[in-house]
Design an enzyme around this catalytic site. Structure first.
Site, PDB file in Angstrom:
ATOM      1  CG  HIS A  87      -1.792   1.153   1.398  1.00 60.23           C
ATOM      2  ND1 HIS A  87      -3.148   1.107   1.163  1.00 60.23           N
ATOM      3  CD2 HIS A  87      -1.539   2.435   1.776  1.00 60.23           C
ATOM      4  CE1 HIS A  87      -3.679   2.295   1.381  1.00 60.23           C
ATOM      5  NE2 HIS A  87      -2.721   3.124   1.763  1.00 60.23           N
ATOM      6  CD  GLU A  88       1.576   3.781   3.717  1.00 63.59           C
ATOM      7  OE1 GLU A  88       1.861   4.818   3.099  1.00 63.59           O
ATOM      8  OE2 GLU A  88       0.521   3.652   4.366  1.00 63.59           O
TER       9      GLU A  88
ATOM     10  CG  HIS B 191       0.427   6.208  -0.729  1.00 63.90           C
ATOM     11  ND1 HIS B 191      -0.679   6.729  -1.358  1.00 63.90           N
ATOM     12  CD2 HIS B 191      -0.024   5.622   0.407  1.00 63.90           C
ATOM     13  CE1 HIS B 191      -1.753   6.446  -0.611  1.00 63.90           C
ATOM     14  NE2 HIS B 191      -1.392   5.777   0.443  1.00 63.90           N
TER      15      HIS B 191
HETATM   16 ZN   LIG Z   1      -2.792   5.278   1.851  1.00 63.77          ZN
END
Ligand SMILES: [Zn+2]
Length: 637
Positions: free
Chosen positions: A424-425, A428
């Site tokens: 997830h990170e 980003h």
């Molecule tokens: Zn996030």
């Protein structure tokens, strides 16, 4: 989504509202896994390979302080630009370039300070540096507050001619046009100043809520079957609500929501004041509705919001199917609201940091070799603060600044959730890295509407990969179950909140008055509808309807819908990319590379995704149904 507790974002230093430091709270109800404080290890045990290298930002603390002082010293020069930008194209360009330069320096000062602070929040020196950085940011904001009104006063015609005349203004054109776009909704300088002066008073409702909910309420205590006593406050509630013992869950819900219910009148007043603030502000600024006013900052059409709500409602049979599946897997005679949090499948499997990396890299293979190579390179460097340690903040985030690689903050605990957070990170992180490669500083930063798309796409790809490689039925069921719960919490639950916000604001705009009991009625109606009370899916006990009074995001209206739109877009892209074909993949990567060079709605539309249509939301519902098809088949084996 479920992962980050907070993720600070800093917009570019351009205009009054641009350099706001935003703390994006994780959606409630999905953050529980991160709430428990990580097991502590002393800093001495930390392997330097697992601790980020901050020297690409500043060589040392002295260099950081010099940069901070330099930025402070630069601010009077920025203030002195006031009244000059309408002179000619060259003056405008030079002024904006100067602002970019200072803005970037301020951002670096902030990032460096926050990276340290989050790794040990008890450290006095880190605390002080973080305070100094925030103070600098506020001063920089104040020093450039005149920019937007000045650009609006110079006017579209003259600014347009300047942009035509000076190629150096191209990178500033998006923000200049954005300021001009909002001119029709900007009040006279006197009125804006009066409203700004009332700012602290207007946020009193939210502060009162917060003081009550976080400090003043005398929380009940509960004795657990093992004889221990726990306080059922916010964190106690969030950890105990997934308790395996149903009687404990019921007792936790009963005590927590009864307590909240006792404050319904006061909370009704505070939330009503917050709703009225939004509707009055929208009216003053000439917007048709509060939701339109809120979405205008990113130029998102109101139909996107209303379509999301309508489509989530159409998808409710799928949500109800999920609840029934949970009931079956949990072997419960019936379902109550306190049964939604316990996990349906357990998996006793470790995922080390190396495995998180290897599996994530394998999972994102459909995004192409360039993506995989860049991610492999970034994750091989000292870009992460990996493991929990004493004083370290909880949760996970990604942050960084232009010209320096992304930084990722984790609390890796070698479990599935840690690996999912890793993917997830880095979604980003890759979004930022790709945007920075493709865009100048002024256009690289993306809005919150876009932010959770890249992260959720990576999560979906990871789930798909893990399911395809799972060795046992149990393992497969676990990944599928986790994915379903993520979709429920992020899409349906956040949309239910979004629908509540819409209903309360719509009521005030129709001239109706709000009160605690009226808000309870609205919320109860939504809880029952979303959880299938009338259909016999789940029984909603009236006292649990006090939940409306608990949701802090309601004091930041029309914000949480972005979690739901993002995961829908992420699902859509993951589906398209998995179907194969380089076109879908390139469409997606172009969205990431565009950064903040375009408004989110047209940018996604260009990539084939119209957020005002049913397409993204139906993709999400389709994914839930397909996931349940797989689970039911496995369970029948
Ligand atoms: Zn996030």
């Amino acid at each position: 989504m479920k992962q980050p507790i907070h993720r600070p974002l800093v917009a570019r230093l351009l205009g009054a509202s641009a350099i706001a430091l935003v703390t994006a709270l994780a959606p409630l109800g999905t953050a529980s896994a991160q709430d428990a404080k990580p097991a502590a290890s002393t800093p001495a045990q930390v392997d330097p390979r697992h601790v980020w290298d901050v020297t690409p930002l500043f060589a040392d603390d002295a260099a950081w302080d010099a940069a901070r002082k330099q930025a402070l010293a630069d601010l009077p020069a920025l203030e002195a630009l006031k009244g000059t930008l309408g002179k000619d194209a060259a003056t405008l360009r030079a002024g904006l370039d100067r602002m970019s330069q200072v803005g970037h320096r301020v951002e670096k000062v902030l990032v460096y300070a926050y990276l340290h602070y989050s790794t040990d929040t008890r450290n006095d020196a880190y605390q002080e540096r973080w305070s100094l950085a925030q103070a600098l940011s506020a001063q920089a904001q104040a020093a450039t507050a005149w920019l937007s009104p000045e650009i609006q006063a110079v006017g579209a015609e003259k600014i347009g001619a300047f942009i035509q005349a000076d190629a150096g203004l191209a990178k500033h054109a998006f923000r200049l046009n954005d300021m001009l776009r909002l001119k029709a909704h900007t009040l006279t300088p006197e009125t804006e100043a009066a409203l700004a002066a009332y700012g602290p008073v207007l946020s009193a409702a939210s502060n009162t809520y917060s003081a009550l909910a976080n400090a003043d309420i005398d929380w009940p205590e509960l004795t657990l079957p093992d004889g221990t006593t726990r306080k059922v406050n916010q964190s106690g509630y969030q950890s105990l609500r997934q308790h395996a013992d149903r009687a404990v869950r019921k007792a936790v819900f009963d005590s927590f929501w009864t307590k909240f219910g006792q404050y319904a009148t006061t909370m009704g007043n505070t939330l009503s004041a917050a709703v009225q603030t939004g509707t009055i502000d929208a009216k003053l600024r000439g917007y048709p509705t509060a939701v339109a006013a809120s979405l205008a900052s990113n130029d998102i059409p109101e139909t996107v919001y209303r379509t999301l709500v309508a489509e989530a409602n159409k998808g409710l049979p799928t949500l109800h199917r999920y609840f029934k599946l949970r009931q079956k897997m949990l072997k419960l005679p019936d379902l109550h609201y306190y049964d939604i949090y316990p996990s349906v499948v357990e998996l006793d499997k470790k995922f080390t940091l190396d495995q998180s990396r290897t599996l994530t890299l394998a999972a994102v293979k459909p995004l192409g070799k360039d993506y995989v190579d860049l991610l492999a390179d970034l994750t091989a460097k000292r870009t992460m603060h990996v493991y929990p340690s004493e004083g370290k903040d909880s949760g996970a985030y990604h942050w960084g600044t232009y010209g320096v690689h992304p930084y990722v903050f984790l609390n890796h605990q070698d479990d599935y959730n840690s690996m999912s957070t890793y993917a997830h990170e880095w979604g980003h992180g890759m979004h930022s890295a790709l945007a920075q490669k493709a865009q100048p500083y002024e256009l690289a930063g993306y809005s919150l509407f876009m932010a959770e798309i890249a992260s959720t796409t990576n999560e979906m790809l990871l789930t798909d990969y893990l399911v395809s490689k799972a060795k046992t039925k149990q393992e497969k069921l676990f990944y599928l179950g986790q994915s379903l719960e993520n979709l429920r919490g992020t899409f349906f639950r956040q949309t239910m909140f979004a629908e509540f916000e819409l209903a309360t604001h719509d009521a005030v705009e129709r001239g109706e008055a709000l009160s605690g009991s009226k808000m309870k009625d609205i919320y109860c109606g939504l809880l029952k509808k979303y959880h299938g009370d009338a259909e016999g899916v789940m029984k909603i006990d009236e006292k649990y309807c006090a939940e409306w009074a608990f949701i802090p995001h309601f004091y930041r209206p029309f914000y949480v819908y972005q979690y739901a739109t993002s995961i829908s877009a992420g699902t859509y892209f993951a589906e398209q990319i998995s179907k194969g074909g380089t076109k879908a993949r390139d469409n997606y990567l172009n969205v990431l590379k565009a950064g903040g060079s375009e408004y989110p709605y047209p940018l996604l539309k260009k990539a084939g995704l119209d957020m005002a249509t049913s397409a993204p939301y139906q993709a999400l519902v389709r994914r839930m149904d397909a996931t349940m098809d797989q689970m039911e088949k496995l369970l029948a084996e």
